[in-house]
Each structure stands twice: as structure tokens, then as C-alpha cells.
Scaffold this active site. Sequence first.
Site, short mmCIF file in Angstrom:
data_model
loop_
_atom_site.label_atom_id
_atom_site.label_comp_id
_atom_site.label_asym_id
_atom_site.label_seq_id
_atom_site.Cartn_x
_atom_site.Cartn_y
_atom_site.Cartn_z
N TYR A 170 -27.30 72.11 -2.28
CA TYR A 170 -26.39 72.02 -3.42
C TYR A 170 -26.02 73.42 -3.92
O TYR A 170 -24.85 73.71 -4.19
CB TYR A 170 -27.04 71.22 -4.55
CG TYR A 170 -27.11 69.74 -4.27
CD1 TYR A 170 -26.14 68.87 -4.76
CD2 TYR A 170 -28.15 69.20 -3.53
CE1 TYR A 170 -26.20 67.51 -4.50
CE2 TYR A 170 -28.22 67.85 -3.26
CZ TYR A 170 -27.23 67.00 -3.75
OH TYR A 170 -27.30 65.65 -3.49
N HIS B 49 -24.06 53.46 -1.08
CA HIS B 49 -24.05 54.85 -0.65
C HIS B 49 -24.78 55.04 0.68
O HIS B 49 -24.42 55.90 1.48
CB HIS B 49 -24.72 55.68 -1.74
CG HIS B 49 -24.59 57.15 -1.59
ND1 HIS B 49 -23.47 57.85 -1.98
CD2 HIS B 49 -25.44 58.08 -1.08
CE1 HIS B 49 -23.64 59.14 -1.73
NE2 HIS B 49 -24.83 59.30 -1.19
N ASP C 184 -22.54 61.11 2.55
CA ASP C 184 -23.06 62.02 1.54
C ASP C 184 -22.79 63.46 2.01
O ASP C 184 -21.65 63.78 2.30
CB ASP C 184 -24.55 61.74 1.29
CG ASP C 184 -25.12 62.49 0.11
OD1 ASP C 184 -24.97 62.00 -1.03
OD2 ASP C 184 -25.68 63.58 0.31
#
Length: 380
Positions: free
Chosen positions: A309, A358, A178
Site C-alpha cells: 500500500y 471480493h 484486489d
Amino acid sequence: MSEIKPFRIAVPQADLDDLNQRLDAAHWPDELPGVDWRYGVPLGYLKELTQYWRTEYDWHAQEKLLNDLPQFTTEIDGQHVHFLHVRSPEPDALPLVLTHGWPGSIVEFLDVIGPLTNPTAHGGDPADAFHLVIPSLPGFGFSGPTRDQGWHTMRIARAWAELMRRLGYDRYAAQGGDFGALVTPDLGRVDAEHVVGLHVNAATAGFISFTDVDEDELTEVERARWARQQLYMNDGNAYFLLQATRPQTLAYALTDSPTGQLAWIIEKFKEWTHPVDALPDTVIDRDRLLTNVMLYWLTGTAGSSARIYYENMHSGDWPYRTDVPTGVAVFAEDIAIRKFAEQANTITHWTDFDTGGHFAALEVPDLLVTDMRQFFRGLR
């Protein structure tokens, strides 16, 4: 300041009492009948998981599990950084920095620490041993909130390089998934003279295409990955857009409501684990999932973790080529495609799996450990 200090988790009982009071007083929304997960986390599922959190989950047991591992803090580039440092009994072990992502934490790696540091005790070859450094990303968990702007993955990579230098590791390896799969290649860009190899899973930017592709040039497996990427872009990235544009607004809701924090995180574990139609706590241990959530809740880092982010989307950086040997593990719910990954990375090892998702270190730790051992074996 470069002092490294021992650290132990010691959550005040008042904080646990406050959590329980909030769980007891949760205000629940309505929901439409028969929509399951299409509109988000179902009410019945979240109520049942919250009840387990309130009445059966034992934070003290999980706190002890974490405190049984050597933990430290230091300050790098003005930021408080928390990390695990677990040395192998093998003196010639290769130092390895492991980097988690969002909505993960150091909890992701608990099942791989033993096999990586002490392979002999887990049926492996002592020559495959690693000394592990497992930091909490700035803004996450016990690294606490970020204190200034600009904590994008390139800056984090520079901080990790400094951390490894402080620990006396002149030659080391790196792995991550990630956001960890962004920080890890960036380490190859900012500290190539000391990094012997990079290994990633759950890789996206730098390992996929953001422009249209000719599907006729893709294999059947790659077309399925491309389809998953398109589904994500069209129906699964609203959280990304919110965290990349208005993380502060989101922070108020998640910092005030533990059920909101739980729902925000558990939805991603539902969508990104394998198989995708399974409930997340049938794929990953329920207590492990809740401990991961607790690291966000107890430290008040819902908003600061979301800021990664924003920082990355506003950094102006874009992956440029690294010549450090790179291994890629692509699990069943991942979307990396080799021909695109090779544009910015020196790929020397690539493994496709038909299982796992994931959160590979939580879902299929044995497969991830085996792939890492195979890749790094030739780089020691």
C-alpha cells in the site's frame, strides 16, 4: 540469478509450538455490549475462532494440500519470489498468471486450479485449458519480506513478465483480483507484446472514479456500486490509510500477536464477502480462511505485505491506457463501473453478477472460472 528451484513448505514444529503458546496466552480486550461488528471484530467471535485454530485446525493437513502442488522459487530484480506452476495435461493450454491481493494469498486459488488446468475432469472443454503460474506477491507469504523499497504494482508486473519469460512462455494471459487487479493491467502496460488478454475481478483503481460523479448518468446497479464505494471511503478504509502511511508501526503488533493478525485479516473477509451481513466462515471454508492467515503468520510478512500500500501510494504511477483486450467480472460486492473502466482499459468483456464478493475465487469459484473461460476463449 535466474535459477528456478523446486520448493516445499516445511514449517518447523517449534514455530507451531510457539503459535500454540501465543494462542493459549492471548490477552483479550474488553468490548461494549451490543455493538456487534460496528466497532470491529466482536470478542466472542474471535475467541471462538481462535479456539478452533488452537484445538481443531490441522496445519499439517493444509501443508500437505499445498505441497501436493508443484512449487518453485526464483530471484527476480533482487527479490525472492515463490510461485506455483501447475501445467495442464492439454499440450496446447494457454499459459495464465494468476495474481492475488491483500489480505489474500495463493490459497485463494486452490479451488480453481483443477477446473482451469484440467477442464475435462471438471465437466469442461479441453480447449479451455490453462497452464497456471500463481506467484506469491513480493512481501507476501513464501516470497518473504521485500528487501528494498519500491515494490509497487508496476515493478511487480515487470517481475511477472520476467518470470513468464524464464518459464518459456512467449504468449500468455493474466488474471487477478484486489491488488492482482492492479498488477494484471500493469502487465498489459509493460509486456503488451506477449500478453494476449487481461481479466480482473475486485477491481478498483483504473476501474472506478475518484472524483464526484453525476448519479443521474449511472444505472441503478452502478448507483449501488457508487454508494458502496462512498461507504468504503468514509467508513471502511482506515486499514488502507494505516498501511499506506505507517506499515512498520502496524507490523510490530501483527508480527507479535496471532490473534491480532487473525482479527486484522478476518475483518476484511467479513466486510468484503457476500452477503456482507454473513459471517466470513459461513461463506468460505474455515480451514481455508485460517490457512490464508497462517501464510502471513508463519512467514512473518504482516508488515512487508502491508508495504505494498505504501509503495503504490508513493510510486507516482497512475493507470494509463492499455490496448490489451480486457475482461471484467463484477461480483455483488464489487464497485467497478464500466464507463470509468473504459478510460484506461480496452474492455471487450464485462459480466455483472448478483452474487459473490471480493474473494470470488474462494466464494464462487465456478462463476469465476466460467467467466474466465468465456473471455479467454476468443484470444487463444
